[in-house]
Design an enzyme around this catalytic site. Structure first.
Site, PDB file in Angstrom:
ATOM      1  N   GLU A 102      38.290 -73.213  33.740  1.00  0.00           N
ATOM      2  CA  GLU A 102      37.256 -73.912  32.988  1.00  0.00           C
ATOM      3  C   GLU A 102      36.142 -72.966  32.565  1.00  0.00           C
ATOM      4  O   GLU A 102      35.776 -72.035  33.288  1.00  0.00           O
ATOM      5  CB  GLU A 102      36.690 -75.053  33.845  1.00  0.00           C
ATOM      6  CG  GLU A 102      37.765 -76.081  34.134  1.00  0.00           C
ATOM      7  CD  GLU A 102      37.247 -77.337  34.811  1.00  0.00           C
ATOM      8  OE1 GLU A 102      38.048 -78.252  35.012  1.00  0.00           O
ATOM      9  OE2 GLU A 102      36.054 -77.414  35.151  1.00  0.00           O
ATOM     10  N   CYS A 115      29.124 -70.199  30.798  1.00  0.00           N
ATOM     11  CA  CYS A 115      29.488 -70.053  32.210  1.00  0.00           C
ATOM     12  C   CYS A 115      30.990 -69.789  32.268  1.00  0.00           C
ATOM     13  O   CYS A 115      31.784 -70.639  31.852  1.00  0.00           O
ATOM     14  CB  CYS A 115      29.111 -71.345  32.942  1.00  0.00           C
ATOM     15  SG  CYS A 115      29.585 -71.364  34.670  1.00  0.00           S
ATOM     16  N   CYS A 122      39.541 -70.726  44.243  1.00  0.00           N
ATOM     17  CA  CYS A 122      38.633 -69.875  45.016  1.00  0.00           C
ATOM     18  C   CYS A 122      39.055 -69.931  46.476  1.00  0.00           C
ATOM     19  O   CYS A 122      39.478 -70.974  46.969  1.00  0.00           O
ATOM     20  CB  CYS A 122      37.190 -70.363  44.876  1.00  0.00           C
ATOM     21  SG  CYS A 122      35.974 -69.232  45.601  1.00  0.00           S
ATOM     22  N   CYS A 126      33.581 -73.008  50.339  1.00  0.00           N
ATOM     23  CA  CYS A 126      32.236 -73.563  50.554  1.00  0.00           C
ATOM     24  C   CYS A 126      32.360 -75.082  50.658  1.00  0.00           C
ATOM     25  O   CYS A 126      33.093 -75.720  49.894  1.00  0.00           O
ATOM     26  CB  CYS A 126      31.292 -73.156  49.421  1.00  0.00           C
ATOM     27  SG  CYS A 126      31.055 -71.364  49.370  1.00  0.00           S
ATOM     28  N   CYS A 129      31.780 -77.571  47.450  1.00  0.00           N
ATOM     29  CA  CYS A 129      32.227 -77.115  46.130  1.00  0.00           C
ATOM     30  C   CYS A 129      33.619 -77.673  45.796  1.00  0.00           C
ATOM     31  O   CYS A 129      34.548 -77.553  46.599  1.00  0.00           O
ATOM     32  CB  CYS A 129      32.260 -75.589  46.097  1.00  0.00           C
ATOM     33  SG  CYS A 129      32.807 -74.935  44.506  1.00  0.00           S
ATOM     34  N   CYS A 343      27.562 -77.470  38.068  1.00  0.00           N
ATOM     35  CA  CYS A 343      27.908 -76.510  39.118  1.00  0.00           C
ATOM     36  C   CYS A 343      28.754 -77.163  40.193  1.00  0.00           C
ATOM     37  O   CYS A 343      28.411 -78.234  40.686  1.00  0.00           O
ATOM     38  CB  CYS A 343      26.663 -76.007  39.830  1.00  0.00           C
ATOM     39  SG  CYS A 343      25.544 -75.166  38.768  1.00  0.00           S
TER      40      CYS A 343
HETATM   41  N1  SAH Z   1      31.552 -68.163  43.851  1.00  0.00           N
HETATM   42  C1  SAH Z   1      30.304 -67.857  43.235  1.00  0.00           C
HETATM   43  C2  SAH Z   1      30.105 -68.431  41.848  1.00  0.00           C
HETATM   44  C3  SAH Z   1      30.532 -69.838  41.534  1.00  0.00           C
HETATM   45  S1  SAH Z   1      29.590 -71.242  41.918  1.00  0.00           S
HETATM   46  C4  SAH Z   1      29.166 -68.264  44.135  1.00  0.00           C
HETATM   47  O1  SAH Z   1      29.429 -68.838  45.184  1.00  0.00           O
HETATM   48  O2  SAH Z   1      28.013 -67.958  43.841  1.00  0.00           O
HETATM   49  C5  SAH Z   1      28.071 -71.309  41.096  1.00  0.00           C
HETATM   50  C6  SAH Z   1      27.014 -72.024  41.955  1.00  0.00           C
HETATM   51  O3  SAH Z   1      27.257 -73.433  42.073  1.00  0.00           O
HETATM   52  C7  SAH Z   1      26.999 -71.497  43.377  1.00  0.00           C
HETATM   53  O4  SAH Z   1      25.679 -71.302  43.794  1.00  0.00           O
HETATM   54  C8  SAH Z   1      27.630 -72.635  44.148  1.00  0.00           C
HETATM   55  O5  SAH Z   1      27.300 -72.589  45.504  1.00  0.00           O
HETATM   56  C9  SAH Z   1      27.063 -73.826  43.431  1.00  0.00           C
HETATM   57  N2  SAH Z   1      27.768 -75.078  43.712  1.00  0.00           N
HETATM   58  C10 SAH Z   1      29.017 -75.240  44.173  1.00  0.00           C
HETATM   59  N3  SAH Z   1      29.321 -76.539  44.316  1.00  0.00           N
HETATM   60  C11 SAH Z   1      28.226 -77.232  43.930  1.00  0.00           C
HETATM   61  C12 SAH Z   1      27.929 -78.617  43.806  1.00  0.00           C
HETATM   62  N4  SAH Z   1      28.838 -79.548  44.086  1.00  0.00           N
HETATM   63  N5  SAH Z   1      26.699 -78.956  43.362  1.00  0.00           N
HETATM   64  C13 SAH Z   1      25.809 -78.023  43.025  1.00  0.00           C
HETATM   65  N6  SAH Z   1      26.036 -76.700  43.090  1.00  0.00           N
HETATM   66  C14 SAH Z   1      27.227 -76.303  43.546  1.00  0.00           C
END
Ligand code: SAH
Length: 366
Positions: A102, A115, A122, A126, A129, A343
């Site tokens: 995406e 973006c 991944c 986390c 996510c 995000c």
């Molecule tokens: N892997 C990288 C980049 C991708 S995520 C990283 O971890 O930075 C981009 C941002 O979105 C990251 O800060 C991630 O933690 C955040 N993110 C992930 N899931 C989310 C969610 N459900 N709501 C808001 N932010 C989220």
């Protein structure tokens, strides 16, 4: 001395989108031409968005014939396009092996941000996510990252003013391809973005933050999400390997003492988890002495996540606490949430219900 030719891809042809300027110059030399022919090729592909080698009229005919036979420029077909009422557009793009990633285009008043994804899925898991739920599939090539940019430029009729590596995947787990792609984004013969306008977001792979400092000075965003190790261990599991006492010095080192640079800390606001006044206080203490900007991200929910979004008043008072302590702190505006483009909502799959709605709303694109 001629550097060895760039490696050809699996089908034996050179993947032109994976070559930075130097790579194109080397390819030209390999084909018996001058480096400036490679330079011109690079410019045709990126600045002029041309795929047809015959149209590259300032390249020698013999060079054009060689690249037509031995190199390729891949477009990523659009599996779905999802426009949002706020102007955000999300694309699900298909890779040559059928995998999907995406890419999100976000227009704002004075800038447009693209973006891009760096991996299919991944591995970092986390807790909050959606991409993590998909697991890790594979790294993208530099060409597959740049193809997302070329797609957006062509579809929107304009180049983005900013690119963030904040889509699917952990960019620092795909180091070489990501660095090559960011070099292409910044090149004056390509997308001409300044170092401040290309941002890499990482969950904190510490050794690769040091490696990154050796090869580039693009902006760095770090997914912090917690002010102490026990909470961060639970939310961002890579913290168990690279805890805060390793992460913070690596980020400081990345800035190289340049007073004009700072780290952007991303902090997702999870109701009752990391959003209390005590968390704000601990965060202030943690960031003391590091040039910082804190970007609070209201949690973007998805089904089965197990988390709730902090109420807006709590996000506001958290932000104000940080600001009163002298930190630069902003709340990220959630964009494209109704198309799951916000995000953490990128999953690379289209659910049937959504696919039908999108198919009905948007004409198909080749
Ligand atoms: N892997 C990288 C980049 C991708 S995520 C990283 O971890 O930075 C981009 C941002 O979105 C990251 O800060 C991630 O933690 C955040 N993110 C992930 N899931 C989310 C969610 N459900 N709501 C808001 N932010 C989220």
């Amino acid at each position: 001395m001629i550097t060895p030719p760039p490696a050809a891809s699996a089908d034996g042809r050179h993947d032109l989108l994976s070559l930075d300027l130097r790579g194109c110059e080397t390819l030209a030399q390999t084909f018996g031409c001058k480096p400036f022919h490679g330079r011109n090729l690079f410019k045709w592909v990126h600045k002029h968005d041309v795929d047809d080698f015959d149209a590259m009229t300032d390249l020698p005919k013999a060079f054009r014939a060689r690249i037509a036979a031995e190199a390729r420029i891949d477009r990523l077909p659009v599996a779905a396009e999802m426009p949002s009422a706020d102007g955000t557009v999300k694309w699900l793009l298909e890779l040559a092996d059928g995998q999907r990633v995406e890419t999100v285009f976000i227009p704002e008043e004075r800038r447009t941000t693209l973006c891009v994804s760096s991996q299919v899925g991944c591995a970092l898991d986390c807790a909050f996510c959606a991409t993590a739920r998909q697991g890790f599939n594979r790294n993208l090539s530099a060409g597959e990252i740049i193809a997302q940019v070329r797609h957006a430029v062509r579809r929107m009729g304009q180049a983005p003013t900013n690119i963030v590596l904040m889509g699917m995947g952990e960019p620092l787990a795909n180091f070489d391809a990501v660095v090559t792609a960011t070099n292409i984004m910044r090149d004056d013969l390509a997308y001409m973005l300044s170092k401040h306008r290309v941002t890499l977001s990482t969950s904190g792979i510490v050794p690769n933050i040091y490696r990154l400092a050796e090869v580039t000075d693009i902006a760095l965003a770090v997914s912090l999400h917690a002010p102490d190790n026990s909470l961060r261990d639970a939310l961002v599991p890579i913290n168990r390997k690279y805890p805060l006492e390793m992460l913070i010095p690596a980020c400081r080192a990345y800035l190289r003492g340049d007073p004009r640079r700072r780290i952007t800390w991303e902090y997702v606001m999870l109701d009752g988890v990391n959003d209390s006044p005590a968390h704000a206080k601990a965060l202030i203490r943690l960031l003391e002495g590091t040039p910082s900007k804190v970007n609070l991200i209201p949690f973007n929910p998805f089904s089965g996540s197990g988390f709730e979004t902090s109420p807006p008043e709590r996000v506001d008072s958290f932000r104000q606490r940080l600001q009163r302590a002298g930190l630069v702190a902003t709340t990220r505006k959630t964009r494209g949430d109704e198309i799951a483009a916000a995000c953490g909502q990128l999953v690379g799959r289209v659910q049937d219900r959504r696919r039908r709605r999108v198919a009905a709303a948007v004409p198909a694109h080749p």
